[in-house]
Design a protein around this motif. Sequence first.
Motif, PDB file in Angstrom:
ATOM      1  N   SER A 118     -21.389  11.557  -8.207  1.00 49.74           N
ATOM      2  CA  SER A 118     -20.596  12.789  -8.118  1.00 49.74           C
ATOM      3  C   SER A 118     -21.394  13.988  -8.633  1.00 49.74           C
ATOM      4  N   LYS A 119     -22.139  13.787  -9.716  1.00 49.66           N
ATOM      5  CA  LYS A 119     -22.955  14.873 -10.266  1.00 49.66           C
ATOM      6  C   LYS A 119     -24.096  15.239  -9.317  1.00 49.66           C
ATOM      7  N   ILE A 136     -17.485  15.591   3.845  1.00 50.75           N
ATOM      8  CA  ILE A 136     -18.259  14.388   4.108  1.00 50.75           C
ATOM      9  C   ILE A 136     -18.603  14.296   5.582  1.00 50.75           C
ATOM     10  N   ASN A 137     -19.883  14.120   5.867  1.00 50.08           N
ATOM     11  CA  ASN A 137     -20.303  13.810   7.223  1.00 50.08           C
ATOM     12  C   ASN A 137     -21.081  12.502   7.170  1.00 50.08           C
ATOM     13  N   ASN A 138     -21.568  12.043   8.299  1.00 46.96           N
ATOM     14  CA  ASN A 138     -22.250  10.754   8.348  1.00 46.96           C
ATOM     15  C   ASN A 138     -23.490  10.728   7.467  1.00 46.96           C
ATOM     16  N   SER A 148     -13.007  10.887  -6.090  1.00 51.49           N
ATOM     17  CA  SER A 148     -12.068  10.257  -5.159  1.00 51.49           C
ATOM     18  C   SER A 148     -12.682  10.067  -3.777  1.00 51.49           C
ATOM     19  N   GLU A 149     -13.515  11.026  -3.344  1.00 50.72           N
ATOM     20  CA  GLU A 149     -14.165  10.909  -2.038  1.00 50.72           C
ATOM     21  C   GLU A 149     -15.234   9.816  -2.050  1.00 50.72           C
ATOM     22  N   ILE A 150     -15.953   9.720  -3.176  1.00 47.21           N
ATOM     23  CA  ILE A 150     -16.983   8.687  -3.294  1.00 47.21           C
ATOM     24  C   ILE A 150     -16.345   7.311  -3.300  1.00 47.21           C
ATOM     25  N   LEU A 197     -25.183   4.059  -4.123  1.00 37.99           N
ATOM     26  CA  LEU A 197     -24.373   2.940  -4.603  1.00 37.99           C
ATOM     27  C   LEU A 197     -25.172   1.641  -4.564  1.00 37.99           C
ATOM     28  N   ALA A 198     -25.936   1.463  -3.493  1.00 45.88           N
ATOM     29  CA  ALA A 198     -26.731   0.242  -3.342  1.00 45.88           C
ATOM     30  C   ALA A 198     -27.819   0.138  -4.393  1.00 45.88           C
TER      31      ALA A 198
END
Length: 292
Positions: free
Chosen positions: A276-277, A254-256, A284-286, A266-267
Motif C-alpha cells: 500500500s505504501k 486499478i488496471n491490469n 482494501s483494493e490490494i 505479494l509473490a
Amino acid sequence: MEFELLDIKNDYVFKRIFGEKEDILIHFLNSVLNYPEDEKIISLTYLNTEINKDQEDDKENRLDVLAKLNNESFVNIEIQVQNTYEYEKRCLYYWAKLYEQQLTNGKKYKTLKPAICIHILNFNFFKDKDYFMTKIKPLDTETRKVFSQDFQLYFLEVPKIPDKYYNELDKWMHFFKGASKETVMAMQTPEIEKAFNTLEYISQDPIARAKYEARRKYELDYNTDMDGAREEGFTKGFQNGKNEGEQLGFAKGINNRNKEIVLNLLANDFSIEMISKITDLPISEIEKIKNS
C-alpha cells in the motif's frame, strides 16, 4: 551435569543420532508415518551414513538422513533451523531428486518406489494452522482421492508442539525442542532415552563439539549472508516499486498493469501494508487483488 548439551536441531548432531542408530530412526519413522501395525517399519538401510570433511565445512551441503525402508520406500529427513523463504520450492526439489535418482541403469518407471521427505522445522511454516504436523499428498481436487502414494511430504514444526505429550510423536517433538533428562526419563520410551544418552555422549566429546561449532558457524554465516541479500533486495524492490507506481499513477485506480505489479510484490513476500505504501493503493483494493 558439568557440560552443556548440544542442540539436537543442529544438523551435524541430528545426523550423528538418527543417521547412526537404526532402532532410534525406526521408532521415529513409525511415530511420524503411523502405519497400521502390520505395516510398521521393521528395518532400513542407510544410504548416506558418513559425514565427510567437505560436508562439515560446506555451509550449503545438506547433512540429512537418507534411508531405504523394508517396504522399499525411500525416506529423506532434513532438519531446518531458519526459514530461507524459498523452502516450498526447495522441498519439492528434494523430493524430485529422491524420486528421480531411483531410475538408474535403464530401470523402468514401474520400478519407482514411494519417496518420503520429512522436514523438521524450527520455525512456523504453515501460518494458517496450529497443529505441528502437516502431511501432503497429491489429490484429485473434486473427488479428494489420492492420486499417488509415491509423493509424500511431512512437515514437523517444533515451535507448535503442545505443552504436554499424548503420543510417541509428541514425545519426539519435545525431545527436538530440548527436553530435560528428567522429562525424557518420564516418557518411558527406550528409543528416546537412547537418543538422549547419545546426545549426552556427543556433547562430552571434544572433537564432536568442535565439529558442531564449525557447522554452527557456517550456518550462522550463511544465514547472515542470506538476510543481508534479502534486505538489499527489499530496499531495491521498495524503491523500484514506488518509482514505477508513481509513474503509472496508482491513485487513479486499478488496471491490469497495476494488478500485475501488486501480485508480483505479494509473490515476493511484501506485506499488504508495505504494498500500500509503495503503490498508494488502499489496503482494501490490494486485498481484493490478493483474493481474486
